[in-house]
Design a protein around this motif. Structure first.
Motif, PDB file in Angstrom:
ATOM      1  N   PRO A  81       0.805  -1.234   0.000  1.00  0.00           N
ATOM      2  CA  PRO A  81       0.000   0.000   0.000  1.00  0.00           C
ATOM      3  C   PRO A  81       0.833   1.277   0.000  1.00  0.00           C
ATOM      4  O   PRO A  81       0.348   2.324  -0.432  1.00  0.00           O
ATOM      5  N   ASP A  82       2.076   1.206   0.477  1.00  0.00           N
ATOM      6  CA  ASP A  82       2.933   2.393   0.484  1.00  0.00           C
ATOM      7  C   ASP A  82       3.272   2.862  -0.924  1.00  0.00           C
ATOM      8  O   ASP A  82       3.753   3.983  -1.111  1.00  0.00           O
ATOM      9  N   MET A  83       3.051   2.014  -1.922  1.00  0.00           N
ATOM     10  CA  MET A  83       3.358   2.358  -3.307  1.00  0.00           C
ATOM     11  C   MET A  83       2.170   2.975  -4.035  1.00  0.00           C
ATOM     12  O   MET A  83       2.248   3.238  -5.238  1.00  0.00           O
ATOM     13  N   GLU A  84       1.086   3.223  -3.329  1.00  0.00           N
ATOM     14  CA  GLU A  84      -0.081   3.842  -3.958  1.00  0.00           C
ATOM     15  C   GLU A  84       0.176   5.315  -4.261  1.00  0.00           C
ATOM     16  O   GLU A  84       0.792   6.030  -3.469  1.00  0.00           O
ATOM     17  N   ILE A  85      -0.291   5.775  -5.418  1.00  0.00           N
ATOM     18  CA  ILE A  85      -0.201   7.197  -5.764  1.00  0.00           C
ATOM     19  C   ILE A  85      -1.073   7.982  -4.795  1.00  0.00           C
ATOM     20  O   ILE A  85      -2.241   7.639  -4.573  1.00  0.00           O
ATOM     21  N   ASP A  86      -0.528   9.031  -4.220  1.00  0.00           N
ATOM     22  CA  ASP A  86      -1.268   9.821  -3.232  1.00  0.00           C
ATOM     23  C   ASP A  86      -2.442  10.524  -3.904  1.00  0.00           C
ATOM     24  O   ASP A  86      -2.258  11.389  -4.769  1.00  0.00           O
ATOM     25  N   PRO A  87      -3.693  10.181  -3.525  1.00  0.00           N
ATOM     26  CA  PRO A  87      -4.865  10.799  -4.170  1.00  0.00           C
ATOM     27  C   PRO A  87      -4.974  12.297  -3.918  1.00  0.00           C
ATOM     28  O   PRO A  87      -5.678  12.995  -4.654  1.00  0.00           O
ATOM     29  N   ALA A  88      -4.261  12.797  -2.898  1.00  0.00           N
ATOM     30  CA  ALA A  88      -4.307  14.235  -2.604  1.00  0.00           C
ATOM     31  C   ALA A  88      -3.713  15.056  -3.734  1.00  0.00           C
ATOM     32  O   ALA A  88      -3.977  16.263  -3.827  1.00  0.00           O
ATOM     33  N   HIS A  89      -2.923  14.427  -4.607  1.00  0.00           N
ATOM     34  CA  HIS A  89      -2.245  15.152  -5.683  1.00  0.00           C
ATOM     35  C   HIS A  89      -2.805  14.786  -7.063  1.00  0.00           C
ATOM     36  O   HIS A  89      -2.128  14.968  -8.070  1.00  0.00           O
ATOM     37  N   ILE A  90      -4.031  14.283  -7.073  1.00  0.00           N
ATOM     38  CA  ILE A  90      -4.701  13.920  -8.327  1.00  0.00           C
ATOM     39  C   ILE A  90      -5.915  14.826  -8.518  1.00  0.00           C
ATOM     40  O   ILE A  90      -6.708  15.017  -7.589  1.00  0.00           O
ATOM     41  N   ILE A  91      -6.040  15.393  -9.706  1.00  0.00           N
ATOM     42  CA  ILE A  91      -7.177  16.267 -10.013  1.00  0.00           C
ATOM     43  C   ILE A  91      -7.805  15.844 -11.334  1.00  0.00           C
ATOM     44  O   ILE A  91      -7.233  15.068 -12.101  1.00  0.00           O
ATOM     45  N   GLN A  92      -8.997  16.357 -11.573  1.00  0.00           N
ATOM     46  CA  GLN A  92      -9.673  16.184 -12.860  1.00  0.00           C
ATOM     47  C   GLN A  92      -9.726  17.549 -13.541  1.00  0.00           C
ATOM     48  O   GLN A  92     -10.162  18.528 -12.948  1.00  0.00           O
ATOM     49  N   ARG A  93      -9.251  17.606 -14.774  1.00  0.00           N
ATOM     50  CA  ARG A  93      -9.263  18.861 -15.519  1.00  0.00           C
ATOM     51  C   ARG A  93      -9.524  18.572 -16.998  1.00  0.00           C
ATOM     52  O   ARG A  93      -8.810  17.754 -17.601  1.00  0.00           O
TER      53      ARG A  93
END
Length: 768
Positions: free
Chosen positions: A240-252
């Motif tokens: 799980p430590d290898m998951e992309i941090d969702p806090a830095h994902i946006i929709q544009r």
């Protein structure tokens, strides 16, 4: 009576903290699990109790120490839950901080604790602060309840061996929050690291607001998922430590984008935070290469008016257009105002200069300046930017590629290319100051293993080919964290801790007491738990990855820390906090696959080990005559990716005494491959465990059986395997491939669970 009391106190604190040491000095001082270990430490009779009635005292004439007094007040509140008053009035049973002009060494301090008071003296504010952090470690190690702590008597005089004690973090490949950067600074501070190299821009993202060029962050700070993100997502299935941090994902605009950036106000706040902790933040804006994010926003920067990829790296900005220098100077004007550090890192590494060679404007410029190579164009760019930095009162740092084509003596060189071992030597002899950060062992993005801490601790910052005077040009060292495959803050923690503690001691103490360090490190893990650091749990030992048995065998795990719980699965699933606890010993009587992992007090999981067991009869000894000592080494000059691809015919053959490459066979940094062949004469029948560390790839075969598969191009990795051998001769073969850059090859063994040992030369035989 004095001696008895002193001995009793020492034994009490030894048991209390759990520190033991091999060296005489550490044995005397084993009640103090400090990292880095002080230059001079003497136990003193008595204890001092920090409670609510104690005040923090600083001289009225030294009001500048209010910063350090407030910091000490803050951390004591965090660690003990009490707020101590601040005072300039001398009093009994106070914690006193003050300047002592008789302390000569930069960042030097003295700390004394006795029955009546605690005194911290420093050459300057920074020295006082370093003493405060030493006191904090003692508080954290001895605080077992809120409200007060009893500290052992002690007298310390201390100062660092090196002035540059750095950590680097790449926030371009994967982005990290300001909150995490502050935590990173806190951990650096606790271990007396003082330089924070912040890598703010690269091909994958531009992370700093530049007001004159808003597209750098509006456009350059965001990207669609790339191949590195995909690799992380794949690994996240098991970790799980290898998951992309969702806090830095946006929709544009209908797209999923990853990224982020820091405003200048956020960076000002971060800089202030670091300044309180006497840590200097050095910004890196990488030019002229690694500029894809900027060129994507402002295509005019490149020779081709856009981005592309060359043979190895992305299109650089063009050093032959004035518009490029206007852009660069505008960017660095804002950077120089924002960061008070006297250093700015230009990068200037891995520049794909092929576009310059093809450019008409660059050809014209080279002709006008009598340049014969594009390396001279790169040097021209670096020197011109250095002149601009000087106009802003700044000094330029560049990766060691800036030496190519010539460099001024005032530039600082950051050495990283381990396959160019003479680079720091040439730089120092040229009069350039050098910061050592060779990839092996100081690239902390390399996945750690059981050898990592040992390798960092035994790193010597000053190259042996420099004399004492030339050695003064080595400012120190730092570790680098490149984040292509570090997508989360937890993963970043895992990658740099506890490795950084070893580097901290190398750079501050510069004394070799590895066993003492390991014991003192045990006292640091509970502290890291309090800091919520997702550190790498120490390796479990007592097994190999590939295991054999010919009768029921006991799996006995050597647990490195008493607070760890070992859990296992045998159904292919990953161990979790709900998995059964592994009994010690654990009996294995049939072919099986067991996954084990250690869990810390906070629930953090260590590495997952997959242990394969198969039943195997003892291999019979081989008959061979006319033998001599040593092994036959067959050398191949080819660049080969796998040991399976080694040719049948070698370029040359020599005799070696052990599993090492004979000197002079390959040029420094060149690619090559070898096969080591012969016999191993084992002295007794038993289950032999072998541990093969290789950079790049290597396999181990015994009597034709593949015992260890460590093939392929990779950083130094240790793999292990077992084989059941009867006493006598057994054929052994070890093919090895090196991609270029400085090889690592080591083979160790263990018999029936003994400690790892080097294979004795006397065991190795070859046919005449």
């Amino acid at each position: 009576m004095y001696s008895i009391i002193r001995l009793a106190l020492a034994l009490f604190f030894s048991a209390f903290i759990g520190i033991h040491s091999a060296s005489a000095q550490q044995t005397a001082n084993h009640g103090y699990g400090l990292i880095p270990y002080p230059k001079n430490l003497t136990p003193v009779n008595g204890t001092f109790t920090i409670g609510a009635n104690v005040k923090i005292e600083y001289p009225l004439a030294e009001k500048t120490l209010l910063n350090e007094a407030k910091y000490l007040q803050e951390v004591i509140k965090q660690d003990l839950g009490i707020t101590l008053g601040l005072t300039t009035t001398p009093g009994k049973r106070n914690i006193i901080i003050k300047i002592n002009s008789n302390i000569n060494e930069e960042e030097g301090y003295a700390l004394s604790i006795n029955n009546t008071q605690i005194v911290i003296e420093g050459k300057n504010n920074t020295g006082v602060y370093r003493g405060v952090e030493t006191l904090r470690q003692l508080i954290l190690q001895n605080a077992h309840q809120k409200g007060q702590v009893n500290l052992p008597g002690i007298k310390i005089s201390d100062a660092p061996a090196f002035g540059w004690r750095g950590m680097h973090l790449d926030v371009s490949r994967h982005f990290f929050s300001i909150k995490y950067l502050k935590k990173f600074i806190d951990v650096m501070s606790l271990y007396k690291m003082n330089k924070f190299h912040l890598h703010l821009t690269d091909d994958q993202g531009w992370r700093i607001e530049i007001k004159k060029y808003p597209l750098l962050t509006e456009k350059g700070a965001w990207r669609t998922f790339n191949a590195q993100d995909s690799a992380c997502m794949k690994k996240a299935i098991d970790n799980p430590d290898m998951e992309i941090d969702p806090a830095h994902i946006i929709q544009r605009d209908g797209k999923t984008l990853y990224g982020g950036y820091y405003t200048q106000e956020q960076l000002k706040d971060l800089i202030r935070y670091a300044q309180v902790r006497h840590i200097e933040i050095i910004p890196e804006i990488d030019m002229p290469g690694h500029m894809m994010a900027a060129i994507n926003a402002y295509p005019f920067l490149s020779t081709k008016e856009g981005i592309s990829w060359g043979k190895d790296f992305s299109t650089p900005i063009c050093p032959c257009k004035e518009s490029t220098f206007e852009f660069a100077e505008n960017v660095f004007s804002e950077v120089s105002v924002l960061f008070p550090s006297k250093y700015i890192h230009l990068g200037a590494d891995e520049v794909e200069r092929s576009t310059w060679a093809e450019s008409a404007i660059c050809k014209e410029m080279m002709k006008a300046n009598n340049f014969s190579t594009t390396a001279e164009l790169q040097s021209y760019f670096v020197k011109r930017m250095e002149k601009f930095f000087h106009s802003k009162g700044k000094e330029l740092i560049g990766w060691d590629e800036i030496l190519e084509g010539g460099v001024s003596k005032t530039a600082l060189v950051m050495y990283w290319r381990g396959w160019v071992p003479d680079a720091p030597i040439k730089a120092a002899k040229n009069g350039n100051k050098v910061i050592m950060t060779p990839g092996n062992p100081l690239y902390f993005d390399v996945v750690p293993d059981r050898n990592s801490i040992f390798n960092v601790y035994h790193f010597e910052p000053v190259p042996k080919n420099l004399n004492a005077e030339e050695g003064k040009y080595i400012l120190g060292a730092q570790a680098n964290i490149w984040t292509e495959y570090i997508p989360s803050e937890k993963r970043a923690d895992y990658m740099f801790m506890p490795r950084m503690t070893a580097l901290a001691e190398v750079l501050w103490t510069h004394k070799n007491d590895y066993q003492g360090f390991l014991k003192r490190l045990e006292a640091q893990y509970p502290i890291l738990d309090k800091f919520n650091v997702n550190y790498r749990i120490p390796d479990l030992t007592g097994f190999t990855e590939e295991n054999v048995f010919n009768k029921p065998v006991a799996l006995k795990i050597n647990t490195p820390l008493p607070a760890l719980v070992i859990r296992y699965t045998n159904d292919g699933q990953l161990p979790t906090t709900n998995s059964p606890v592994l009994s010690n010993p654990f009996m294995v009587s049939s072919a099986s696959k067991i996954k084990i992992a250690a869990f810390g007090p906070t629930g953090n999981r260590g590495d997952i080990y997959t242990l394969n067991y198969k039943q195997q009869d003892y291999f019979k000894p081989q008959a061979a005559g006319n033998l001599s000592a040593g092994l036959q080494l067959y050398f191949f000059g080819n660049k080969i990716k796998s040991v399976a691809d080694l040719p049948l015919k070698s370029d040359t053959a020599v005799v070696v005494s052990n599993f090492a490459i004979a000197e002079g066979l390959a040029k420094e940094g060149a690619s090559f491959s070898v096969r080591l062949s012969g016999y191993i004469d084992v002295p007794e029948t038993g289950i032999y465990s072998f541990y093969l560390t290789a950079d790049d790839g290597a396999n181990l075969y015994i009597d034709g059986e593949k015992v260890i598969d460590n093939d392929g191009w990779h950083y130094p990795i240790q793999k292990s395997g077992q084989v059941a051998l009867e006493k006598g001769l057994h054929r052994i073969s070890l093919p090895f491939v090196e991609a270029g850059g400085g090889y690592t090859l080591k083979l160790e063994y263990s018999l029936n669970g003994s400690e790892l040992k080097k294979i004795p030369d006397t065991w190795l035989k070859r046919i005449n």
